[in-house]
Design an enzyme around this catalytic site. Structure first.
Site: not given
Ligand SMILES: O=C(O)C(=O)COP(=O)(O)O
Length: 436
Positions: A181, A284, A289, A314-316
């Site tokens: 990444i 994120d 969570e 948490h949508i990365g």
């Protein structure tokens, strides 16, 4: 006169037209796969095509519900939320493999899984582009305070300001963790005119004109934007706290965390934002969570009051492209492990493979022997194989466990049973399968 087309030549080597034999450990309709956390349809379809039984859930499971569901499945597929602890794995008596349909594997006790002969796979890079693109978006959103402006408009407030709003061109991006990444992001950020520096525990060749810095502190002290792309490890837990934010990050800098919630100490982040030391942040991921969608984000009320803070659930890696690629990648690895024993790219296992057995090799069986890595094991196994022809054999170890794969020819049906029984009863045995 037209010439008759030539007969296609028989090709050789790895391009052989001989058909690989489909090895069946047992009736495929008896293979049970449990998929949690809304794993992509590409995986569900791939498993169904194999004839396996597939049960799916959109949410993560925990507690008794997880213990009950996992107890008789052969494979479980999860994403970042389901915690597969040693206690959960102890209950999973039939489990042979785990698929993490994401990058992170911190949610699984990898060591306990290996010791129980359970092979774990993940998807090391299929969502990296999605995360990198999200970070680029967030950098611009933060630099222009778009989150706050949009919230105000939703409350019918017109607030046209340019103070403390910036272009990103020429700004310094500091990337912590230059893996799949981080390095992808490096290229995208440079193409937007940013100057990129990074910090990584390994010496890595920089892409483009990015430069590596020797220490985290040095990187923090020169960056306008700091973005985190490290896995959750003991060494990365609480890596960014008050010392890093208030002590090393520049006044007016921005912090982005799309890695793991435990990397950033939330109280320190709140202090950084409320004091005005940080100009903004994008988060994120969180230490805790919710397991499913709904009004469950109740842990971090202090964050709700912070200005120029973008919060996302948490949508990365949550794009159609990433999820469908991950579904294909991880289901393929799992299917190869179930059907052929291949553990290439496993995260907790020795990586073993042998060339396929062809259809005409009808009396050939493949022995898969997961065992403790202790002296004298191969001698014992080779005694069991002694009356047969070992066509090919490969073995390797990783820490306390070892994995041996052997193809044995001219084996009768009764002998399959005998081989299986004798190997399963060796003192080092963890899990034995015989495929035929
Ligand atoms: O790939 C990862 O490790 C992620 O954090 C994405 O997790 P998710 O599949 O969205 O639960």
């Amino acid at each position: 006169m037209d010439q008759a087309p030539e007969e296609p030549r028989q090709r050789s080597g790895s391009f052989s037209q001989q058909k690989p034999k489909v090895l069946r450990p047992f009736n495929t309709s008896e293979v049970k796969i449990l998929l949690l956390e809304n794993i992509n349809q590409t995986a569900v379809d791939a498993f169904k095509k194999q004839g396996y039984q597939v049960e799916t859930y959109t949410k993560a499971l925990a507690g008794d519900e997880l213990l009950e569901k996992i107890k008789d499945v052969h494979v479980i597929g999860i994403r970042s939320k389901t915690k597969l602890t040693k206690q959960v794995l102890d209950a999973a008596k039939e489990l042979i493999a785990i698929g993490c349909f994401c990058i992170g594997t911190n949610q699984v006790d990898l060591d306990a899984a290996a010791k129980q002969g359970v092979c774990v796979f993940n998807s090391p890079f299929s969502n990296s582009r999605s995360v990198a693109e999200l970070v680029i978006g967030e950098i611009i959103v933060l630099a222009r305070q778009l989150g706050d402006r949009s919230n105000e408009m939703h409350q019918k407030i017109w607030n046209k300001v340019s103070a403390n709003c910036f272009e990103i061109r020429g700004k310094v991006l500091g990337i912590v963790g230059y893996g799949h990444i981080g390095s992808q992001l490096s290229v995208l950020a440079e193409s937007m005119g940013m100057t990129v520096y990074f910090y990584d525990v390994l010496q890595i060749m920089p892409l483009g004109t990015a430069k590596q810095k020797e220490s985290l502190e040095e990187l923090l002290s020169i960056s306008d934007f700091v973005t985190l792309h490290v896995p959750e490890l003991e060494e990365t837990k609480n890596m960014i706290g008050e010392r890093e934010i208030m002590g090393y990050m520049k006044k007016g800098a921005y912090l982005l965390n799309n890695a793991r919630g435990t990397v950033v100490q939330i109280p320190a982040l709140v202090k950084g934002l409320k004091s005005g030391h940080l100009s903004g942040a994008a988060i994120d991921v969180y230490p805790k969570e919710p397991a499913s969608n709904g009004p469950h984000f109740t842990e971090y009320n202090d964050l709700l009051e912070c200005k120029n803070l973008i919060m996302t659930p948490h949508i990365g890696g949550s794009t159609e492209e990433a999820q469908s690629m991950i579904g294909i990648e991880v289901s393929t690895a799992l299917t190869k492990f179930i059907n052929q024993g291949t553990s290439i790219n496993a995260v907790n296992f020795p990586e073993i493979d042998l060339r396929v057995i062809n259809e005409e090799e009808s009396n050939t069986v493949r022995v898969l022997y997961i065992h403790q890595n202790i002296p004298g094991v191969l001698k014992e196994i080779n005694e069991i194989f002694a009356d047969h022809n070992v066509d090919k054999q490969y073995s390797d170890s990783k820490g306390a466990i070892a994995y041996l794969m052997a193809d044995i020819t001219q084996v009768t049906e009764e002998q399959i049973e005998i081989i299986n029984h004798r190997i399963s009863n060796t003192r080092a045995n963890i899990k034995t399968r015989v495929l035929y």
